[in-house]
Design a protein around this motif. Structure first.
Motif: not given
Length: 259
Positions: A199-224
């Motif tokens: 990204p060239k602009s400031p970003i924020t990513i947030a993830w639902g604790e109980h996301d059943r479609l895109l499980p929150r473990r995907q947040a680890v990849r988003a964080a990387r």
């Protein structure tokens, strides 16, 4: 490109982008909270809600949809808005941030950070939801929305608290999913979806604790990918706006105040 939209409030422009097969009304639980200090523009993506489809021979990909949102903002005279997206809309928000076309981007459970098996699962679930929506007679949609048990069965994959989802909202969402002309091609395009450029602009990513479609473990990849911590939306599912409107609005407002 012209898109159907809802505009409310006054202040810095804040564009809201829904997920695949949804419509701008997905943001109704939070829109007035945001409009207290922002000019909120909630859009229907091409081929969704009341927006016409993409031009002939234009493929339904996340990048093409991002192009449509960018040209829509230019048409309105909105330069470098804050953008917020959920699911596919979250990916689009990050894509716009990678182009430097937005002031800030907030992505709620964004698509594109899945493994191969998680992608296939996501596609299978969404295909099933679409088939159910298209096969459901209007009177059955009403019965489903008004029954706490059936509402939990039909919406539980997307929200953590189906009881907080207004029956009218579920009926409208079911109709939007059934009618989305861009759904099938967009869903197929997910197979080639990779995380956007840095990204060239400031970003924020947030993830639902109980996301059943895109499980929150995907947040680890988003964080990387982002190099920053992903916020956890406690008690929320994949579409978190109805689960906890106050929390979601607070995250959006804090994120859009970063610049």
């Amino acid at each position: 490109m012209e898109l159907a939209f809802e505009r409310r409030g006054a202040g810095a422009p804040l564009v809201l982008i829904h997920g695949i097969g949804h419509h701008w009304q997905a943001w109704l639980p939070v829109i007035d909270r945001l409009a207290a200090s922002r000019t909120v523009i909630a859009v229907d993506l091409p081929g969704s809600g009341r927006s016409r489809g993409l031009p002939d021979r234009t493929p339904y990909t996340a990048e093409a949809l991002a192009d449509a949102v960018e040209s829509f903002c230019a048409l309105l005279g909105v330069r470098e808005p804050h953008v917020v997206g959920n699911s596919l809309g979250g990916y689009i928000a990050l894509e716009l941030a990678s182009r430097g076309a937005v002031r800030t981007a907030t992505a709620l459970s964004p698509a594109g950070f899945w493994s191969r098996s998680e992608l296939l699962y996501c596609q299978a679930v969404l295909r099933a939801l679409r088939a159910t929506a298209r096969a459901m007679p209007p009177e059955q949609a009403v019965r489903t929305a008004e029954s706490p048990f059936l509402r939990a069965v039909s919406a539980g994959i997307l929200v953590a608290h189906p009881s907080r989802l207004e029956p009218t909202a579920l009926i409208a969402a079911t109709q939007a999913l059934a009618a989305s002309s861009g759904f099938d091609e967009t869903l197929e395009s997910f197979a080639g979806l990779m995380p956007p450029a840095p990204p060239k602009s400031p970003i924020t990513i947030a993830w639902g604790e109980h996301d059943r479609l895109l499980p929150r473990r995907q947040a680890v990849r988003a964080a990387r990918w982002s190099g920053q911590r992903v916020k956890l939306l406690k008690g929320c599912g994949h579409v978190p706006m109805s689960d906890d409107p106050e929390l979601v609005a607070r995250v959006i407002l804090e994120s859009s105040a970063m610049s």
